[in-house]
Write a protein that holds these residues in place. Structure first.
Motif, PDB file in Angstrom:
ATOM      1  N   ILE A  19       0.903  -1.176   0.016  1.00  9.48           N
ATOM      2  CA  ILE A  19       0.057  -0.006  -0.095  1.00  9.48           C
ATOM      3  C   ILE A  19       0.851   1.168   0.079  1.00  9.48           C
ATOM      4  O   ILE A  19       1.580   1.292   0.697  1.00  9.48           O
ATOM      5  N   THR A  21       2.441   4.402   1.066  1.00  9.52           N
ATOM      6  CA  THR A  21       2.416   5.282   2.277  1.00  9.52           C
ATOM      7  C   THR A  21       3.364   6.129   2.041  1.00  9.52           C
ATOM      8  O   THR A  21       4.660   5.980   1.978  1.00  9.52           O
ATOM      9  N   TYR A  42      -2.959   3.776  -7.836  1.00  8.31           N
ATOM     10  CA  TYR A  42      -3.801   3.026  -7.041  1.00  8.31           C
ATOM     11  C   TYR A  42      -5.331   3.766  -6.723  1.00  8.31           C
ATOM     12  O   TYR A  42      -6.418   3.342  -6.401  1.00  8.31           O
ATOM     13  N   PHE A  44      -5.263   5.616  -4.380  1.00 10.58           N
ATOM     14  CA  PHE A  44      -5.335   5.699  -3.016  1.00 10.58           C
ATOM     15  C   PHE A  44      -3.711   5.801  -2.446  1.00 10.58           C
ATOM     16  O   PHE A  44      -2.970   5.191  -2.882  1.00 10.58           O
ATOM     17  N   LYS A  46      -1.618   6.170   2.001  1.00 11.53           N
ATOM     18  CA  LYS A  46      -1.692   6.358   3.168  1.00 11.53           C
ATOM     19  C   LYS A  46      -0.579   7.592   3.585  1.00 11.53           C
ATOM     20  O   LYS A  46      -0.015   7.617   2.919  1.00 11.53           O
ATOM     21  N   GLU A 221     -10.228  -3.841  11.658  1.00 12.88           N
ATOM     22  CA  GLU A 221     -10.187  -4.334  10.122  1.00 12.88           C
ATOM     23  C   GLU A 221     -11.256  -4.052   9.326  1.00 12.88           C
ATOM     24  O   GLU A 221     -12.510  -3.784   9.771  1.00 12.88           O
ATOM     25  N   GLN A 224     -10.959  -2.304   2.355  1.00  8.16           N
ATOM     26  CA  GLN A 224     -10.405  -2.898   1.369  1.00  8.16           C
ATOM     27  C   GLN A 224     -10.380  -1.846   0.238  1.00  8.16           C
ATOM     28  O   GLN A 224     -11.343  -1.188   0.027  1.00  8.16           O
ATOM     29  N   ILE A 225      -9.496  -2.075  -0.843  1.00  9.73           N
ATOM     30  CA  ILE A 225      -9.393  -1.360  -2.032  1.00  9.73           C
ATOM     31  C   ILE A 225      -9.265  -1.994  -3.201  1.00  9.73           C
ATOM     32  O   ILE A 225      -8.594  -3.143  -3.208  1.00  9.73           O
ATOM     33  N   THR A 227      -8.190  -2.591  -7.106  1.00 14.53           N
ATOM     34  CA  THR A 227      -7.010  -2.250  -7.926  1.00 14.53           C
ATOM     35  C   THR A 227      -7.647  -2.254  -9.283  1.00 14.53           C
ATOM     36  O   THR A 227      -8.771  -2.549  -9.796  1.00 14.53           O
ATOM     37  N   VAL A 235      -6.416  -3.222   3.485  1.00 17.37           N
ATOM     38  CA  VAL A 235      -5.862  -1.968   3.925  1.00 17.37           C
ATOM     39  C   VAL A 235      -5.701  -1.953   5.427  1.00 17.37           C
ATOM     40  O   VAL A 235      -6.654  -1.794   6.312  1.00 17.37           O
ATOM     41  N   GLN A 241      -2.567   7.040  10.883  1.00 17.19           N
ATOM     42  CA  GLN A 241      -2.366   7.527   9.401  1.00 17.19           C
ATOM     43  C   GLN A 241      -3.565   7.919   9.171  1.00 17.19           C
ATOM     44  O   GLN A 241      -4.604   7.857   9.504  1.00 17.19           O
ATOM     45  N   CYS A 243      -6.029   7.934   5.521  1.00 17.70           N
ATOM     46  CA  CYS A 243      -6.167   7.365   4.166  1.00 17.70           C
ATOM     47  C   CYS A 243      -6.660   8.334   3.266  1.00 17.70           C
ATOM     48  O   CYS A 243      -7.627   9.186   3.509  1.00 17.70           O
TER      49      CYS A 243
END
Length: 255
Positions: A19, A21, A42, A44, A46, A221, A224-225, A227, A235, A241, A243
């Motif tokens: 991911i 970052t 992405y 997306f 972080k 938890e 989800q992303i 693709t 994620v 952090q 997002c």
């Protein structure tokens, strides 16, 4: 700001991938390159070292927790959402699927002050917490958008961030609260029948229409992303952090 659903439902394959970052302590030119790359590949990423003070985050989270812990009849006094205010609903089985309750507010200090009267027994405390948080996160959002413009070599570096800085901005602030998971996360079936309790999720598949979404998730938890090849990847939550999601309005400007 929201809590990721602890029971994600996906009918497609999932996988774990790296991911993006991005450390905001890096030099500006490096930051702009990394952000544009993450947006293009992405949609997306972080961010760490984002500059939003921890005490602001903690204060807002306590105000939100206190509100959602109230009895339903008390919370309903802050609604119905028209479109702003308190709402509680089951999202339909097309597109955004799931269950949640939420507070949707305008990012306008006067509007927040008025809304706080029906949200909190201490309206000043609530409105101050929300306004301080919004001001700080708005600064982060504007910095990200200026870096996107720089990375895309747009002559006017503030072309995107002006949409947020403008006093007539239609930016929104949203607090989401999701019901508890019906079963532990590590036991969920990735493709259960839709009529079972285990199919319940907080928020289903969707994209955001606005220019940018900045989300802080509690330590739960579920996010989800998807693709470009239509595979989902998780994620992991990290309260330290933020997002960042590319909205539909910004995506049209990216290659």
């Amino acid at each position: 700001m929201g809590v990721a659903s602890p029971t994600p439902l996906r009918t497609k394959k999932t996988r774990a991938v790296g991911i993006p970052t991005i450390d905001f302590s890096l030099e500006s030119s490096i930051l702009s390159q990394k952000i544009v790359q993450a947006c293009e590949e992405y949609g997306f990423f972080k961010v760490v070292n984002h500059g939003v003070p921890n005490h602001m985050i903690a204060t807002l989270e306590k105000e939100a927790t206190d509100f959602f812990a109230k009895p339903a009849l008390v919370k309903q006094q802050a609604g119905p959402p028209t479109p702003f205010g308190y709402g509680s609903k089951n999202i339909g089985f097309q597109g955004d699927m799931g269950q949640l309750e939420y507070l949707l507010l305008q990012t306008n200090p006067h509007s927040i002050s008025q809304a706080s009267k029906s949200i909190s027994a201490n309206p000043t405390s609530f409105s101050c917490a929300v306004n301080d948080y919004i001001q700080s996160v708005r600064g982060l959002a504007c910095e990200i958008l200026d870096l996107v413009a720089e990375g895309l070599k747009v002559p006017d570096k503030s072309v995107f961030s002006r949409l947020i800085r403008d006093v007539e901005s239609d930016s929104c602030f949203r607090l989401n609260h999701y019901p508890p998971a019906p079963m532990p996360l590590n036991k969920w079936d990735p493709s259960p029948p839709l009529n079972t309790a285990s199919s319940r999720v907080g928020f289903g598949e969707h994209s955001d229409p606005q220019i940018l979404t900045i989300l802080r998730s509690n330590d739960v938890e579920g996010l989800q992303i998807c693709t470009h090849d239509e595979l989902w990847f998780p994620v992991p939550p990290d309260p330290n952090q933020f997002c960042v999601f590319v909205g539909d309005a910004l995506q049209i400007h990216l290659p």
